[in-house]
Enzyme design. Structure first.
Site, short mmCIF file in Angstrom:
data_model
loop_
_atom_site.label_atom_id
_atom_site.label_comp_id
_atom_site.label_asym_id
_atom_site.label_seq_id
_atom_site.Cartn_x
_atom_site.Cartn_y
_atom_site.Cartn_z
N ARG A 58 0.82 -1.22 0.00
CA ARG A 58 0.00 0.00 0.00
C ARG A 58 0.86 1.27 0.00
O ARG A 58 0.33 2.37 -0.21
CB ARG A 58 -0.98 0.00 1.18
CG ARG A 58 -1.95 1.17 1.13
CD ARG A 58 -3.13 1.04 2.08
NE ARG A 58 -2.75 0.56 3.39
CZ ARG A 58 -2.14 1.30 4.32
NH1 ARG A 58 -1.87 2.57 4.08
NH2 ARG A 58 -1.84 0.78 5.48
N TYR A 112 -15.22 10.99 -19.39
CA TYR A 112 -15.53 9.59 -19.09
C TYR A 112 -16.62 9.58 -18.00
O TYR A 112 -16.55 10.36 -17.03
CB TYR A 112 -14.27 8.89 -18.60
CG TYR A 112 -14.53 7.49 -18.13
CD1 TYR A 112 -14.83 6.48 -19.04
CD2 TYR A 112 -14.52 7.16 -16.78
CE1 TYR A 112 -15.09 5.20 -18.62
CE2 TYR A 112 -14.79 5.88 -16.35
CZ TYR A 112 -15.08 4.90 -17.27
OH TYR A 112 -15.35 3.63 -16.85
N ASP A 184 -6.73 13.20 -18.96
CA ASP A 184 -6.96 11.77 -19.06
C ASP A 184 -6.50 11.36 -20.46
O ASP A 184 -7.12 11.71 -21.45
CB ASP A 184 -8.45 11.48 -18.85
CG ASP A 184 -8.78 9.99 -18.86
OD1 ASP A 184 -8.04 9.23 -19.53
OD2 ASP A 184 -9.76 9.59 -18.22
N LYS A 209 -7.33 -0.10 -20.25
CA LYS A 209 -7.55 0.05 -21.67
C LYS A 209 -6.27 -0.27 -22.46
O LYS A 209 -5.81 -1.37 -22.39
CB LYS A 209 -8.10 1.46 -21.95
CG LYS A 209 -9.25 1.87 -21.01
CD LYS A 209 -10.48 0.97 -21.12
CE LYS A 209 -11.42 1.15 -19.93
NZ LYS A 209 -11.84 2.52 -19.67
C1 LIG Z 1 -12.20 3.27 -18.50
C2 LIG Z 1 -11.83 4.68 -18.38
C3 LIG Z 1 -11.59 5.28 -17.13
C4 LIG Z 1 -11.79 4.54 -15.83
O1 LIG Z 1 -10.91 3.49 -15.69
P1 LIG Z 1 -11.19 2.17 -14.80
O2 LIG Z 1 -9.95 1.40 -15.01
O3 LIG Z 1 -12.43 1.51 -15.36
O4 LIG Z 1 -11.40 2.62 -13.40
C5 LIG Z 1 -11.20 6.60 -17.11
N1 LIG Z 1 -11.07 7.32 -18.23
C6 LIG Z 1 -11.30 6.79 -19.45
C7 LIG Z 1 -11.14 7.65 -20.66
C8 LIG Z 1 -11.70 5.46 -19.58
O5 LIG Z 1 -11.93 4.95 -20.78
#
Ligand SMILES: *Cc1c(COP(=O)(O)O)cnc(C)c1O
Length: 399
Positions: A58, A112, A184, A209
């Site tokens: 952690r 998102y 992001d 992703k």
């Molecule tokens: C999937 C996604 C997230 C969130 O991610 P998790 O791994 O599902 O928590 C944030 N931003 C974008 C653009 C995403 O596609």
């Protein structure tokens, strides 16, 4: 054979290329058995070597976590990074590390869904104020800035219409007012866009992703300067969102092929976007790599490739959910960015919680389909789309 010493010198060089970083940087050498891949260290307890280093999962400092952080930081051209148990853990922890009671944040509207939920459901109870920018122009961002604005948060390309925010312009605006910028970068991946090079302070990823890329890992990451990452760490150790070392190891393995996967997905997506654009049963195609995309010029100036995500609308009268059911190869699925192609209807899934009016404001109509292009042969993907359209046209005629 190259001696270990030479290998370390090469890895420290500023010159090594993207795919070499993907394959080699941040691997743990198996000194004991000379195995080809990094060993996994699963200990939750480590003997003190000196009192300053207290390893604990952690605290984000197990051997596997530290090694992978080096790789991810380098891919995004930052000084340091932290890896989390999900993209949302990385995003929420980072936002709470830079915002306190009484602070204000400016966010682009097309976010998102999970990030929008975090802001809408959690910020007010913590006394954090927020404003959304609807038009993504610089005047739009500037208008929303207040004396207590501490962060500007963007996401480009956006979900699901692949709109592009001008990163350099946002940075310029924020720098004038000493505001921290966050992006992001999930949709672009570090293969296609390195926001730190463009002046962004903090880069966030859902590693679920493209970094993971095989639809079998839930993870997140944040990349920035040493100083900013330390600020995130101070909150992260309290929130406890670190990633299990098993998954850290899987993510390291997955990133070895990040460069070749995403470049292939870029190529497939561009070919498919151009092909879809020519089909008379398709009403619209949204892909930043198309010259017809309204933000194509900005995309070209800040991206190295246009990514594997695109959206399209079927012509009026063709039912999007029936179309999805007829697809044989392309799976209907919620997530994205895997090596396999997937498709979804934002109206029925990712944006189902919005009102019809909110969807209309974001330009999302019922016939819209979001397509995550995989690494398959593009001809097979085209053939699958063609046969599904033909099938629903026959069904319509039979009615
Ligand atoms: C999937 C996604 C997230 C969130 O991610 P998790 O791994 O599902 O928590 C944030 N931003 C974008 C653009 C995403 O596609």
């Amino acid at each position: 054979m190259r001696k270990l010493q030479d290998y370390r010198i090469i890895m420290n060089s500023k010159e090594i290329g993207f795919n070499t970083i993907c394959t080699h940087l941040g691997e743990i050498k198996d000194e004991q058995f000379k195995g080809a891949v990094s060993p996994i260290y699963l200990s939750t307890s480590y003997a003190f070597e000196d009192v300053d280093v207290k390893r604990y999962p952690r605290y984000f400092n197990t051997p596997n976590q530290e090694a992978l952080c080096k790789k991810i930081a380098r891919l995004e051209k930052g000084e340091a990074s932290l890896i989390f148990g999900s993209g949302m853990a990385a995003i929420s922890t980072t936002l709470f590390a830079f915002l306190q009671k009484g602070d204000h944040i400016v966010l682009q509207r097309t976010l998102y869904g999970g990030t929008a939920n975090l802001v809408n459901e959690e910020f007010e109870k913590h006394g954090i104020q927020y404003s959304y920018v609807d038009d993504q122009t610089m005047a739009g961002f500037e208008q929303k800035i207040k004396p207590n604005t501490k962060v500007i948060y963007i996401e480009t390309p956006s979900n699901p219409l692949l709109t592009i925010t001008d990163i350099k312009a946002v940075v310029q605006l924020a720098k004038k007012k000493a505001i921290t910028t966050m992006i992001d970068n999930t949709f672009a991946s570090p293969v296609n866009q390195n926001p730190i090079e463009l002046g962004i302070d903090i880069v966030l990823h859902s590693a679920t992703k493209y970094l993971g890329g095989h639809s079998d890992i839930l993870a997140g990451a944040v990349v920035s300067s040493e100083k900013n990452i330390d600020q995130v760490f101070q909150v992260a150790k309290n929130f406890g969102g670190s990633l299990s070392d098993f998954t850290v190891w899987m993510l390291e393995r997955s990133i070895k092929t990040l460069g070749i996967r995403v470049k292939r997905q870029n190529k497939n997506a561009l070919k498919l976007a151009k092909w879809l654009d020519k089909q008379e049963d398709i009403a619209a195609v949204y892909y930043p790599g198309l010259k017809s995309h309204p933000d194509h010029k900005i995309a070209k100036s800040q991206m190295k490739g246009f990514g594997g995500m695109l959206s399209f609308e079927l012509k009026e009268g063709l039912d999007a959910s029936k179309f999805q059911k007829e697809l044989k190869l392309i799976k209907s699925s919620m997530s994205l960015a895997g090596v396999e192609s997937t498709i979804l209807s934002p109206t029925l899934t990712s944006h189902a919680l919005l009102t019809e009016e909110e969807r209309r404001l974001q330009g999302i109509n019922d016939g819209l389909l979001r397509f995550s292009v995989g690494i398959e042969e593009k001809e097979d993907l085209m053939q699958d789309i063609r046969q599904a359209i033909n099938k629903i046209k026959i069904l319509e005629l039979e009615h």
